[in-house]
Design an enzyme around this catalytic site. Structure first.
Site, mmCIF file in Angstrom:
data_model
loop_
_atom_site.group_PDB
_atom_site.id
_atom_site.type_symbol
_atom_site.label_atom_id
_atom_site.label_comp_id
_atom_site.label_asym_id
_atom_site.label_seq_id
_atom_site.Cartn_x
_atom_site.Cartn_y
_atom_site.Cartn_z
ATOM 1 N N GLU A 16 32.661 47.175 21.822
ATOM 2 C CA GLU A 16 32.164 46.179 22.763
ATOM 3 C C GLU A 16 31.383 45.091 22.032
ATOM 4 O O GLU A 16 30.462 45.384 21.272
ATOM 5 C CB GLU A 16 31.223 46.919 23.739
ATOM 6 C CG GLU A 16 30.899 46.198 24.975
ATOM 7 C CD GLU A 16 32.095 45.953 25.872
ATOM 8 O OE1 GLU A 16 32.850 46.899 26.158
ATOM 9 O OE2 GLU A 16 32.268 44.796 26.282
ATOM 10 N N ASP A 17 31.762 43.857 22.264
ATOM 11 C CA ASP A 17 31.029 42.703 21.743
ATOM 12 C C ASP A 17 30.812 42.724 20.229
ATOM 13 O O ASP A 17 29.732 42.383 19.728
ATOM 14 C CB ASP A 17 29.693 42.535 22.505
ATOM 15 C CG ASP A 17 29.947 41.960 23.907
ATOM 16 O OD1 ASP A 17 31.127 41.742 24.257
ATOM 17 O OD2 ASP A 17 28.985 41.725 24.649
ATOM 18 N N ASP B 4 37.337 46.530 24.704
ATOM 19 C CA ASP B 4 37.322 45.936 26.035
ATOM 20 C C ASP B 4 37.499 44.421 25.976
ATOM 21 O O ASP B 4 38.150 43.831 26.831
ATOM 22 C CB ASP B 4 36.009 46.292 26.728
ATOM 23 C CG ASP B 4 36.044 45.914 28.190
ATOM 24 O OD1 ASP B 4 37.087 46.145 28.820
ATOM 25 O OD2 ASP B 4 35.060 45.374 28.689
ATOM 26 N N ASP B 5 36.920 43.790 24.951
ATOM 27 C CA ASP B 5 36.997 42.327 24.876
ATOM 28 C C ASP B 5 38.437 41.881 24.621
ATOM 29 O O ASP B 5 38.871 40.852 25.130
ATOM 30 C CB ASP B 5 36.087 41.809 23.758
ATOM 31 C CG ASP B 5 34.665 42.285 23.966
ATOM 32 O OD1 ASP B 5 34.099 41.977 25.018
ATOM 33 O OD2 ASP B 5 34.141 43.013 23.099
ATOM 34 N N LYS C 138 27.504 48.813 30.451
ATOM 35 C CA LYS C 138 28.922 49.157 30.620
ATOM 36 C C LYS C 138 29.074 50.611 31.057
ATOM 37 O O LYS C 138 29.916 50.946 31.882
ATOM 38 C CB LYS C 138 29.676 48.943 29.304
ATOM 39 C CG LYS C 138 29.869 47.476 28.981
ATOM 40 C CD LYS C 138 31.268 47.022 29.319
ATOM 41 C CE LYS C 138 31.333 45.515 29.298
ATOM 42 N NZ LYS C 138 32.658 44.957 29.218
ATOM 43 N N ASN D 51 31.521 33.954 29.711
ATOM 44 C CA ASN D 51 30.272 34.493 30.268
ATOM 45 C C ASN D 51 29.112 34.120 29.354
ATOM 46 O O ASN D 51 29.329 33.878 28.167
ATOM 47 C CB ASN D 51 30.344 36.027 30.325
ATOM 48 C CG ASN D 51 31.363 36.503 31.327
ATOM 49 O OD1 ASN D 51 31.564 35.922 32.366
ATOM 50 N ND2 ASN D 51 32.036 37.600 30.980
ATOM 51 N N TYR E 215 25.088 43.854 34.917
ATOM 52 C CA TYR E 215 26.170 43.395 34.051
ATOM 53 C C TYR E 215 26.022 41.890 33.926
ATOM 54 O O TYR E 215 24.956 41.343 34.207
ATOM 55 C CB TYR E 215 27.478 43.839 34.747
ATOM 56 C CG TYR E 215 28.726 43.751 33.930
ATOM 57 C CD1 TYR E 215 28.805 44.280 32.646
ATOM 58 C CD2 TYR E 215 29.870 43.161 34.470
ATOM 59 C CE1 TYR E 215 29.972 44.206 31.928
ATOM 60 C CE2 TYR E 215 31.048 43.091 33.755
ATOM 61 C CZ TYR E 215 31.093 43.605 32.482
ATOM 62 O OH TYR E 215 32.255 43.535 31.773
ATOM 63 N N ASN F 241 37.014 39.906 35.933
ATOM 64 C CA ASN F 241 36.038 40.601 35.114
ATOM 65 C C ASN F 241 36.567 41.947 34.672
ATOM 66 O O ASN F 241 37.134 42.683 35.477
ATOM 67 C CB ASN F 241 34.755 40.788 35.943
ATOM 68 C CG ASN F 241 33.589 41.032 35.044
ATOM 69 O OD1 ASN F 241 33.653 41.924 34.208
ATOM 70 N ND2 ASN F 241 32.561 40.243 35.189
ATOM 71 N N ARG G 150 28.279 39.731 18.735
ATOM 72 C CA ARG G 150 28.736 38.667 19.652
ATOM 73 C C ARG G 150 28.525 39.157 21.076
ATOM 74 O O ARG G 150 29.462 39.624 21.736
ATOM 75 C CB ARG G 150 30.216 38.335 19.371
ATOM 76 C CG ARG G 150 30.642 36.983 19.876
ATOM 77 C CD ARG G 150 31.739 37.064 20.928
ATOM 78 N NE ARG G 150 31.371 37.884 22.064
ATOM 79 C CZ ARG G 150 32.215 38.595 22.797
ATOM 80 N NH1 ARG G 150 33.478 38.627 22.490
ATOM 81 N NH2 ARG G 150 31.824 39.304 23.854
HETATM 82 P P1 NAD Z 1 35.442 35.094 20.239
HETATM 83 O O1 NAD Z 1 34.265 34.668 19.469
HETATM 84 O O2 NAD Z 1 36.304 36.150 19.706
HETATM 85 O O3 NAD Z 1 36.388 33.806 20.482
HETATM 86 C C1 NAD Z 1 35.944 32.530 20.797
HETATM 87 C C2 NAD Z 1 37.063 31.561 20.450
HETATM 88 O O4 NAD Z 1 36.721 30.280 20.973
HETATM 89 C C3 NAD Z 1 37.317 31.377 18.971
HETATM 90 O O5 NAD Z 1 38.687 31.283 18.745
HETATM 91 C C4 NAD Z 1 36.685 30.016 18.663
HETATM 92 O O6 NAD Z 1 37.357 29.351 17.628
HETATM 93 C C5 NAD Z 1 36.930 29.303 19.968
HETATM 94 N N1 NAD Z 1 36.027 28.196 20.191
HETATM 95 C C6 NAD Z 1 34.704 28.147 19.944
HETATM 96 N N2 NAD Z 1 34.227 26.929 20.286
HETATM 97 C C7 NAD Z 1 35.270 26.234 20.768
HETATM 98 C C8 NAD Z 1 35.400 24.922 21.282
HETATM 99 N N3 NAD Z 1 34.361 24.115 21.394
HETATM 100 N N4 NAD Z 1 36.622 24.546 21.688
HETATM 101 C C9 NAD Z 1 37.666 25.345 21.594
HETATM 102 N N5 NAD Z 1 37.596 26.614 21.136
HETATM 103 C C10 NAD Z 1 36.402 27.024 20.717
HETATM 104 O O7 NAD Z 1 34.938 35.473 21.685
HETATM 105 P P2 NAD Z 1 35.745 36.261 22.829
HETATM 106 O O8 NAD Z 1 35.500 37.703 22.738
HETATM 107 O O9 NAD Z 1 37.148 35.820 22.817
HETATM 108 O O10 NAD Z 1 34.962 35.778 24.120
HETATM 109 C C11 NAD Z 1 34.979 34.418 24.474
HETATM 110 C C12 NAD Z 1 34.303 34.269 25.821
HETATM 111 O O11 NAD Z 1 35.034 34.966 26.795
HETATM 112 C C13 NAD Z 1 32.871 34.771 25.893
HETATM 113 O O12 NAD Z 1 32.093 33.886 26.641
HETATM 114 C C14 NAD Z 1 32.995 36.062 26.639
HETATM 115 O O13 NAD Z 1 31.833 36.356 27.388
HETATM 116 C C15 NAD Z 1 34.154 35.763 27.548
HETATM 117 N N6 NAD Z 1 34.839 36.981 27.982
HETATM 118 C C16 NAD Z 1 34.982 37.161 29.311
HETATM 119 C C17 NAD Z 1 35.599 38.295 29.781
HETATM 120 C C18 NAD Z 1 35.769 38.513 31.248
HETATM 121 O O14 NAD Z 1 35.949 39.604 31.711
HETATM 122 N N7 NAD Z 1 35.731 37.481 32.028
HETATM 123 C C19 NAD Z 1 36.052 39.241 28.892
HETATM 124 C C20 NAD Z 1 35.904 39.020 27.519
HETATM 125 C C21 NAD Z 1 35.298 37.873 27.079
#
Ligand code: NAD
Length: 643
Positions: free
Chosen positions: A334-335, A357-358, A262, A499, A191, A543, A244
């Site tokens: 997913e993603d 999931d996201d 997953k 991540n 993962y 996570n 993504r």
């Molecule tokens: P997404 O693309 O939907 O959202 C990203 C957001 O960040 C957008 O609103 C974008 O405008 C904003 N952004 C981009 N650059 C920026 C900056 N420099 N400053 C401020 N905001 C900025 O992506 P997501 O699905 O929301 O995922 C975001 C991150 O969270 C990824 O790295 C993903 O791996 C991580 N994530 C972690 C978990 C976990 O379990 N820990 C779960 C889901 C997502």
């Protein structure tokens, strides 16, 4: 020419051909095995299979020697083809066959049944594998010990990933046993973060297909494609379109590593049977120029289809899944990039059992962490102020679930509770003056405030008690940001969710050092324990892997037909309830992963209970003890004994 493999016998679902079995056993010197596959997926396959078998049996009975005769010499053959296989396939169509009950050589190559050196002497005799293995007979535990030893020799995480994938393709039960027994060590391999690197290099490391690829080429044929998958009883599908992948962007068709990973966790952590899991990648092209130019790229080489072309393919997929597997199959998105993710969830949540999931899984896991953290910092949820960096799927999903839980606790309307939550995106703080230009999912968070450009300005102005990073951009929780949080909070709560590790907003060490050991910290990707001011802090991993396996299991065991937000709250509640005093003492707001099967059973039971309460469960009567029931349904990787 058709040769039967010595020692093999054939069985097609309910149809078994014992005659072949006895023939094969007595004809041990039958010519070299032709390993063949008959497509017997219920589309007339069984009839064809029977007819083929009958004619083959006739041929065999009339004289096996005929099998070794070649009707036409092939002058083009350079090396003499003593077995006749090549010439037979060269100039005449052949029927692909499969043996569905494995034995002998094919048994050792069947990952569902292979046990390697753990086959007992009795099994080696009964299943024609004697001599095909070295003489030692070992236990599954010893195999596990050896493999873990081998895995630890690899310095490069991707090599470990590939070794594990090889094991999954070789010996499924041993793969899951390793994963279950060594979950904390192996989770970062199958993962995040390693799976991210694996996806980036998927074109080069791709060996065997591990899931279904549905591309624009399959438009109009998706139902047929689903029927090509060998397993018929699918309960959980994880699907991505690769746009993504983690925080790594558009990886197109190479995103397949994510559904595969997953679903491995669905089995290892949630106990869903591997045979009922289906990884799917929808390939509508990629906008990743590097991939498009890469000669090893495995997807279709075109820019991403959008608009009607995209939604028609997705719709065909959603309808085909329901038609093929019924109402109760869980489809986990997913993603997907957020412009599609929100829309797909909104479009299908009323007609299908869908879960993103996201958006939802992350929300549930973070809410659980926040609820647990309140035990350390005090106060109710509504008494805290939240600031997010990143207003995408994760950020707005978490924000909405926290607002919902606040609203349930305080009985205040959700429009009111949302005001305790602020989000910063790439253009700065989301405020009402930006309303016109905001994407629809950001609009509920546009509160009255002067515009602010940077996170640091927002932290200073809003004075959040909880800071959550979900932007996918690393190193954004700078020293100044963490110090500002620590200046007005005795125990600042900081989640660096992005991540993989390279994209984490800050490291655990930075959070503890810059806050002088006062931060309550959790991250998306794992970090090692940190020593700060003479105390050891164990960072929690916020996570989704805590939630989705148990959540999915809860849906499966209750036969739920729709996902309701209250089920996400139920999952959070169950997870938060698993954090012990001992965990809190170490600064942990999540229970350790080594107990994940027990945690998943608790989550599954709470989710199932909510499904029954909401009238969304179809598996009746409701089991009296849902935790016990969930545990009893979980897949065990321990080898089965073969008769
Ligand atoms: P997404 O693309 O939907 O959202 C990203 C957001 O960040 C957008 O609103 C974008 O405008 C904003 N952004 C981009 N650059 C920026 C900056 N420099 N400053 C401020 N905001 C900025 O992506 P997501 O699905 O929301 O995922 C975001 C991150 O969270 C990824 O790295 C993903 O791996 C991580 N994530 C972690 C978990 C976990 O379990 N820990 C779960 C889901 C997502």
């Amino acid at each position: 020419m058709i040769s039967l493999k010595a020692g093999s016998f054939l069985q097609n679902n309910s149809t078994s051909f014992s005659g072949i079995s006895s023939f094969s056993h007595s004809q041990r010197k039958v010519s070299a095995p032709v390993v063949v596959a008959l497509n017997s997926n219920g589309r007339g396959g069984e009839r064809k299979f029977k007819a083929l078998m009958e004619s083959t049996l006739k041929e065999i009975r009339e004289g096996a020697s005929a099998l070794d005769m070649d009707p036409k010499p092939n002058p083009g053959a350079g090396v003499e083809d003593v077995y006749g296989e090549d010439r037979a396939t060269e100039d005449q169509p052949v029927t692909p066959w499969t043996t569905s009950v494995a034995s002998g050589y094919s048994l050792l190559r069947d990952p569902h049944h292979n046990k390697g050196l753990a086959f007992t002497d009795k099994e080696r005799d009964a299943h024609y594998v004697r001599g095909l293995l070295p003489p030692a007979v070992v236990t599954q535990e010893l195999q596990e010990k050896k493999l873990m030893h081998n895995l630890r020799q690899y310095q490069v995480p991707l090599q470990r990933y590939m070794a594990l994938m090889d094991l999954q393709e070789r010996n499924q039960r041993l793969f899951y046993k390793l994963l279950i027994d060594n979950v904390e060590e192996l989770l970062p391999v199958v993962y995040t973060p390693t799976v991210g690197e694996a996806c980036q290099k998927y074109g080069s490391i791709f060996r065997r297909p591990q899931g279904l690829y549905i591309s624009l080429k399959e438009k109009g044929k998706i139902l047929e494609v689903l029927k090509n998958w060998p397993e018929k009883k699918i309960q959980v599908i994880v699907v991505t379109d690769g746009e993504r992948i983690l925080g790594l962007g558009d990886l197109g068709c190479q995103g397949m590593g994510i559904p595969v990973g997953k679903l491995a966790l669905y089995t290892a952590l949630g106990g869903v049977r591997p045979s009922s899991c289906l990884p799917v990648t929808i390939d509508v092209g990629t906008n990743n120029e590097e991939l498009l130019k890469d000669e090893f790229y495995i997807g279709i080489r075109q820019k991403r289809a959008t608009g009607q072309e995209y939604s028609e393919l997705l719709h065909e997929f959603m309808c085909a899944v329901k038609q093929n597997y019924g109402e109760k199959v869980l489809i986990q998105f997913e993603d997907f990039a957020n412009h599609n993710a929100f829309e797909l969830l909104a479009k299908y949540r009323a007609s299908h059992l869908v879960f993103n999931d996201d958006i939802q899984g992350t929300a549930s896991v973070v809410l659980a962490g926040v609820v647990a953290a309140l035990k350390l910092v005090g106060g109710t949820l509504a008494e805290h102020t939240f600031l997010f960096l990143g207003a995408g799927e994760a950020g707005t999903g978490i924000a909405e679930l926290i607002a919902l839980e606040m609203s349930k606790q305080t009985k205040a309307p959700i429009e009111e509770t949302r005001k305790k939550i602020w989000l910063v995106d790439s253009k700065g703080l989301i405020v009402s003056s930006r309303m016109e230009s905001l994407q629809h999912f950001k609009k509920p968070w546009a509160h009255e405030h002067e515009p602010l450009k940077t996170l640091l300005d927002a932290v200073k102005a809003i004075k959040p008690t909880v800071l959550i990073g979900s932007s996918g951009v690393g190193k954004t929780f700078t020293k100044e940001v963490v110090e500002a949080m620590a200046s007005f909070n005795e125990r600042p709560v900081i989640f660096a969710l992005s991540n993989p590790t390279s994209q984490s907003e800050c490291t655990a060490e930075q959070a503890y050092t810059w806050s002088k050991g006062r931060a309550i910290f959790a991250s998306g990707s794992p970090f090692d324990p940190v020593e700060c001011n003479g105390k050891v802090f164990v960072p929690g991993q916020a996570n989704n892997a805590y939630i989705f396996p148990g959540f999915g299991l809860g849906l499966v065991i209750s036969g739920a037909i729709r996902v309701h937000d209250d089920m996400l709250l139920a999952a959070s509640e169950a997870l938060a309830g698993q954090v012990t005093e001992d965990n809190f003492d170490k600064g942990l707001i999540y229970p350790p992963f080594c107990n994940i099967r027990k945690i998943s059973a608790e989550i599954a039971a709470n989710v199932a209970s909510k499904a029954y309460e909401l009238g969304l469960a179809t598996r009746l009567p409701r089991p009296a003890n849902l935790v016990k029931y969930a545990e009893s349904c979980m897949y065990s990787p321990v080898y089965r004994n073969y008769r």
